[in-house]
Design a protein around this motif. Structure first.
Motif, PDB file in Angstrom:
ATOM      1  N   ALA A 132      -2.027  -5.436   4.082  1.00  0.00           N
ATOM      2  CA  ALA A 132      -0.895  -6.018   3.350  1.00  0.00           C
ATOM      3  C   ALA A 132      -0.671  -5.289   2.036  1.00  0.00           C
ATOM      4  CB  ALA A 132      -1.152  -7.499   3.085  1.00  0.00           C
ATOM      5  N   LEU A 133       0.570  -5.318   1.585  1.00  0.00           N
ATOM      6  CA  LEU A 133       0.882  -4.777   0.279  1.00  0.00           C
ATOM      7  C   LEU A 133       0.315  -5.691  -0.803  1.00  0.00           C
ATOM      8  CD1 LEU A 133       4.613  -3.805   0.834  1.00  0.00           C
ATOM      9  CD2 LEU A 133       2.643  -2.274   0.813  1.00  0.00           C
ATOM     10  N   PRO A 134      -0.128  -5.126  -1.924  1.00  0.00           N
ATOM     11  CA  PRO A 134      -0.642  -5.973  -3.005  1.00  0.00           C
ATOM     12  C   PRO A 134       0.482  -6.742  -3.689  1.00  0.00           C
ATOM     13  CG  PRO A 134      -0.514  -3.707  -3.734  1.00  0.00           C
ATOM     14  CD  PRO A 134      -0.186  -3.686  -2.264  1.00  0.00           C
ATOM     15  N   THR A 135       0.113  -7.762  -4.412  1.00  0.00           N
ATOM     16  CA  THR A 135       1.058  -8.517  -5.233  1.00  0.00           C
ATOM     17  C   THR A 135       0.844  -8.119  -6.684  1.00  0.00           C
ATOM     18  OG1 THR A 135       1.016 -10.386  -3.700  1.00  0.00           O
ATOM     19  CG2 THR A 135       1.805 -10.812  -5.931  1.00  0.00           C
ATOM     20  N   CYS A 136       1.887  -7.629  -7.322  1.00  0.00           N
ATOM     21  CA  CYS A 136       1.775  -7.157  -8.706  1.00  0.00           C
ATOM     22  C   CYS A 136       2.635  -8.014  -9.622  1.00  0.00           C
ATOM     23  CB  CYS A 136       2.191  -5.699  -8.812  1.00  0.00           C
ATOM     24  SG  CYS A 136       1.122  -4.557  -7.900  1.00  0.00           S
ATOM     25  N   LYS A 137       2.177  -8.154 -10.845  1.00  0.00           N
ATOM     26  CA  LYS A 137       2.888  -8.934 -11.859  1.00  0.00           C
ATOM     27  C   LYS A 137       3.024  -8.095 -13.115  1.00  0.00           C
ATOM     28  CE  LYS A 137       2.617 -13.218 -14.547  1.00  0.00           C
ATOM     29  NZ  LYS A 137       1.805 -14.454 -14.805  1.00  0.00           N
ATOM     30  N   ALA A 138       4.252  -7.930 -13.589  1.00  0.00           N
ATOM     31  CA  ALA A 138       4.489  -7.138 -14.788  1.00  0.00           C
ATOM     32  C   ALA A 138       3.989  -7.889 -16.018  1.00  0.00           C
ATOM     33  CB  ALA A 138       5.979  -6.827 -14.923  1.00  0.00           C
ATOM     34  N   VAL A 139       3.227  -7.216 -16.841  1.00  0.00           N
ATOM     35  CA  VAL A 139       2.793  -7.807 -18.113  1.00  0.00           C
ATOM     36  C   VAL A 139       3.519  -7.128 -19.278  1.00  0.00           C
ATOM     37  CG1 VAL A 139       0.562  -8.546 -17.247  1.00  0.00           C
ATOM     38  CG2 VAL A 139       0.795  -6.265 -18.212  1.00  0.00           C
ATOM     39  N   SER A 140       4.192  -6.020 -18.980  1.00  0.00           N
ATOM     40  CA  SER A 140       5.081  -5.352 -19.921  1.00  0.00           C
ATOM     41  C   SER A 140       5.986  -4.439 -19.113  1.00  0.00           C
ATOM     42  CB  SER A 140       4.294  -4.540 -20.960  1.00  0.00           C
ATOM     43  OG  SER A 140       3.799  -3.339 -20.389  1.00  0.00           O
ATOM     44  N   SER A 141       6.836  -3.675 -19.755  1.00  0.00           N
ATOM     45  CA  SER A 141       7.739  -2.785 -19.034  1.00  0.00           C
ATOM     46  C   SER A 141       7.017  -1.618 -18.396  1.00  0.00           C
ATOM     47  CB  SER A 141       8.821  -2.254 -19.979  1.00  0.00           C
ATOM     48  OG  SER A 141       8.236  -1.515 -21.049  1.00  0.00           O
ATOM     49  N   THR A 142       5.772  -1.383 -18.787  1.00  0.00           N
ATOM     50  CA  THR A 142       5.033  -0.234 -18.264  1.00  0.00           C
ATOM     51  C   THR A 142       3.643  -0.584 -17.725  1.00  0.00           C
ATOM     52  OG1 THR A 142       4.187   0.263 -20.478  1.00  0.00           O
ATOM     53  CG2 THR A 142       6.217   1.384 -19.796  1.00  0.00           C
ATOM     54  N   VAL A 143       3.300  -1.860 -17.694  1.00  0.00           N
ATOM     55  CA  VAL A 143       1.965  -2.273 -17.231  1.00  0.00           C
ATOM     56  C   VAL A 143       2.102  -3.445 -16.266  1.00  0.00           C
ATOM     57  CG1 VAL A 143      -0.323  -3.131 -17.887  1.00  0.00           C
ATOM     58  CG2 VAL A 143       0.862  -1.494 -19.364  1.00  0.00           C
ATOM     59  N   ALA A 144       1.340  -3.397 -15.173  1.00  0.00           N
ATOM     60  CA  ALA A 144       1.317  -4.494 -14.215  1.00  0.00           C
ATOM     61  C   ALA A 144      -0.114  -4.734 -13.750  1.00  0.00           C
ATOM     62  CB  ALA A 144       2.209  -4.193 -13.022  1.00  0.00           C
ATOM     63  N   THR A 145      -0.418  -5.975 -13.474  1.00  0.00           N
ATOM     64  CA  THR A 145      -1.709  -6.311 -12.881  1.00  0.00           C
ATOM     65  C   THR A 145      -1.474  -6.672 -11.433  1.00  0.00           C
ATOM     66  OG1 THR A 145      -1.482  -8.605 -13.637  1.00  0.00           O
ATOM     67  CG2 THR A 145      -2.734  -7.099 -15.037  1.00  0.00           C
ATOM     68  N   CYS A 146      -2.361  -6.205 -10.562  1.00  0.00           N
ATOM     69  CA  CYS A 146      -2.148  -6.355  -9.121  1.00  0.00           C
ATOM     70  C   CYS A 146      -3.346  -6.978  -8.427  1.00  0.00           C
ATOM     71  CB  CYS A 146      -1.860  -4.992  -8.491  1.00  0.00           C
ATOM     72  SG  CYS A 146      -0.427  -4.133  -9.201  1.00  0.00           S
ATOM     73  N   LYS A 147      -3.045  -7.709  -7.363  1.00  0.00           N
ATOM     74  CA  LYS A 147      -4.069  -8.264  -6.490  1.00  0.00           C
ATOM     75  C   LYS A 147      -3.796  -7.780  -5.071  1.00  0.00           C
ATOM     76  CE  LYS A 147      -4.788 -12.506  -9.178  1.00  0.00           C
ATOM     77  NZ  LYS A 147      -4.756 -14.001  -9.153  1.00  0.00           N
ATOM     78  N   GLY A 148      -4.802  -7.158  -4.477  1.00  0.00           N
ATOM     79  CA  GLY A 148      -4.662  -6.666  -3.119  1.00  0.00           C
ATOM     80  C   GLY A 148      -5.846  -7.054  -2.272  1.00  0.00           C
ATOM     81  N   GLN A 149      -6.121  -6.257  -1.248  1.00  0.00           N
ATOM     82  CA  GLN A 149      -7.245  -6.563  -0.368  1.00  0.00           C
ATOM     83  C   GLN A 149      -7.640  -5.326   0.404  1.00  0.00           C
ATOM     84  OE1 GLN A 149      -4.872  -9.540   1.717  1.00  0.00           O
ATOM     85  NE2 GLN A 149      -5.141  -8.413   3.659  1.00  0.00           N
ATOM     86  N   ILE A 150      -8.861  -5.357   0.918  1.00  0.00           N
ATOM     87  CA  ILE A 150      -9.349  -4.374   1.878  1.00  0.00           C
ATOM     88  C   ILE A 150      -9.648  -5.127   3.160  1.00  0.00           C
ATOM     89  CG2 ILE A 150     -11.203  -2.769   2.461  1.00  0.00           C
ATOM     90  CD1 ILE A 150      -9.469  -1.648   0.294  1.00  0.00           C
ATOM     91  N   ASP A 151      -9.155  -4.632   4.294  1.00  0.00           N
ATOM     92  CA  ASP A 151      -9.368  -5.276   5.587  1.00  0.00           C
ATOM     93  C   ASP A 151     -10.209  -4.373   6.476  1.00  0.00           C
ATOM     94  OD1 ASP A 151      -7.533  -7.743   5.485  1.00  0.00           O
ATOM     95  OD2 ASP A 151      -6.214  -6.117   4.833  1.00  0.00           O
ATOM     96  N   ILE A 152     -11.251  -4.938   7.063  1.00  0.00           N
ATOM     97  CA  ILE A 152     -12.141  -4.160   7.918  1.00  0.00           C
ATOM     98  C   ILE A 152     -12.255  -4.828   9.276  1.00  0.00           C
ATOM     99  CG2 ILE A 152     -14.434  -3.129   8.164  1.00  0.00           C
ATOM    100  CD1 ILE A 152     -14.785  -3.478   5.135  1.00  0.00           C
ATOM    101  N   ARG A 153     -11.816  -4.130  10.297  1.00  0.00           N
ATOM    102  CA  ARG A 153     -12.015  -4.554  11.679  1.00  0.00           C
ATOM    103  C   ARG A 153     -13.104  -3.666  12.267  1.00  0.00           C
ATOM    104  NH1 ARG A 153      -6.657  -5.354  10.600  1.00  0.00           N
ATOM    105  NH2 ARG A 153      -5.664  -7.227  11.460  1.00  0.00           N
ATOM    106  N   PRO A 154     -14.280  -4.220  12.530  1.00  0.00           N
ATOM    107  CA  PRO A 154     -15.407  -3.381  12.970  1.00  0.00           C
ATOM    108  C   PRO A 154     -15.073  -2.436  14.114  1.00  0.00           C
ATOM    109  CG  PRO A 154     -16.171  -5.592  12.508  1.00  0.00           C
ATOM    110  CD  PRO A 154     -14.676  -5.639  12.397  1.00  0.00           C
ATOM    111  N   GLN A 155     -14.363  -2.926  15.120  1.00  0.00           N
ATOM    112  CA  GLN A 155     -14.065  -2.079  16.283  1.00  0.00           C
ATOM    113  C   GLN A 155     -13.130  -0.932  15.943  1.00  0.00           C
ATOM    114  OE1 GLN A 155     -12.746  -4.886  19.355  1.00  0.00           O
ATOM    115  NE2 GLN A 155     -14.648  -4.479  20.450  1.00  0.00           N
TER     116      GLN A 155
END
Length: 308
Positions: A132-155
């Motif tokens: 999935a694409l991360p979710t980002c939130k602007a904290v200024s016009s040039t800075v954003a904080t983001c939350k994403g993920q890593i997905d692992i399917r063993p097979q």
């Protein structure tokens, strides 16, 4: 939603053939491959700090280096990523993006995120990415904080026990700049790729069993405590005994909430455990394993023995 990037071989070099950013409605059908491949290829071609031997786009391509950097990257809160043999494992990532005012990271055709890789940066042995694409939130016009993920399917994502090691984090961004994702002008695509953003350890899920018998037992009688220590094998996606590992035999009284170590034994060549103790009071017996760099700690659920 899965992120898809296809990088095809053309006349001995790597050329961007497609970059598909699926909508939520396409989530189930989209197939993931790392978009960082595109950024790597672009970086090599543009000469923006590329390492010798890095994968490149076609020789006549001149993609644009984005004024964008990643910082404050964390993967799984800094804890190891423990993976079994079948179930999909999803762990969170967080990061900060700093960019020029004219770089619109919220554009519909802008992709960014954090991946993990092991081996060479130029030609990784393996990579782990996100569904999935991360979710980002602007904290200024040039800075954003983001939350994403890593997905692992063993097979699908693991290629062997060598994957139980320390992985490196990289940040990537690809801006299509309004180009047709199925037929883009590579010269108008923006990219950023940043290595050295931290590490994350992948471990093989461990399991531990215990059985204390007989139940009940006379006071002063002998209790035989058996069990098995096993862990996920990424080579064949099965569980195998973890041989010759120190495992603690622990006991807690029925009236207590604290386990005390009675002795330490080693697992057999097949991971089995067996020892004997004298019965004294009612309580719970368990085995406890401290873990190794490739395998997390694990404790069996206590097995109650009634002492008559």
């Amino acid at each position: 939603m899965r992120i898809r990037a296809t990088v095809a071989a053309v006349t001995g070099a790597l050329a961007l053939s497609a970059l598909v950013i699926p909508s939520a409605a396409q989530a189930d059908d989209a197939h993931r491959s790392t978009v960082s491949d595109v950024a790597r290829a672009a970086q090599s071609t543009a000469g923006a700090g590329a390492k010798s031997g890095a994968r490149s786009l076609a020789a006549d391509s001149t993609p644009v280096q984005l004024d964008l950097t990643f910082s404050k990257v964390t993967v799984n809160g800094g804890k190891p990523i423990v993976v079994g043999t079948a179930a999909k494992k999803t762990v969170p990532t967080t990061f900060t993006v700093t960019h020029a005012a004219d770089v619109n990271i919220f554009a519909s055709d802008f992709v960014l995120g954090v991946d993990l890789y092991r081996g060479s940066f130029d030609v990784p042995t393996n990579e782990l990415a996100s569904d999935a694409l991360p979710t980002c939130k602007a904290v200024s016009s040039t800075v954003a904080t983001c939350k994403g993920q890593i997905d692992i399917r063993p097979q699908d994502d693991l290629i062997g026990n060598a994957d139980a090691t320390t992985w490196k984090a990289l940040g990537f961004a690809v801006d299509l700049n309004g180009q047709d994702p199925m037929d883009p002008d590579v010269n108008k695509i923006g990219f950023a790729l940043q290595d050295g953003l931290g590490t994350a350890r992948v471990q093989r899920l461990s399991k531990l069993t215990v059985n204390a018998a007989p139940e009940p037992v006379k006071k002063g009688g002998t209790i035989t405590v058996t069990g098995k220590l096993s862990r996920a094998n990424f080579d064949d996606l099965k569980y195998h005994g973890y041989a010759t590992q120190p495992v603690k035999l622990q006991f807690r009284k029925k009236t207590s909430s604290t386990y005390t170590t009675i002795k330490t034994i080693k697992s057999s060549s097949t991971g089995t455990l067996k020892t004997t103790v004298k019965a004294s009071v009612d309580g719970y017996w368990r085995y406890s394993f401290a873990g190794t760099t490739t395998t997390p700690a694990v404790s069996a659920a206590g097995d109650f023995v009634d002492v008559k």
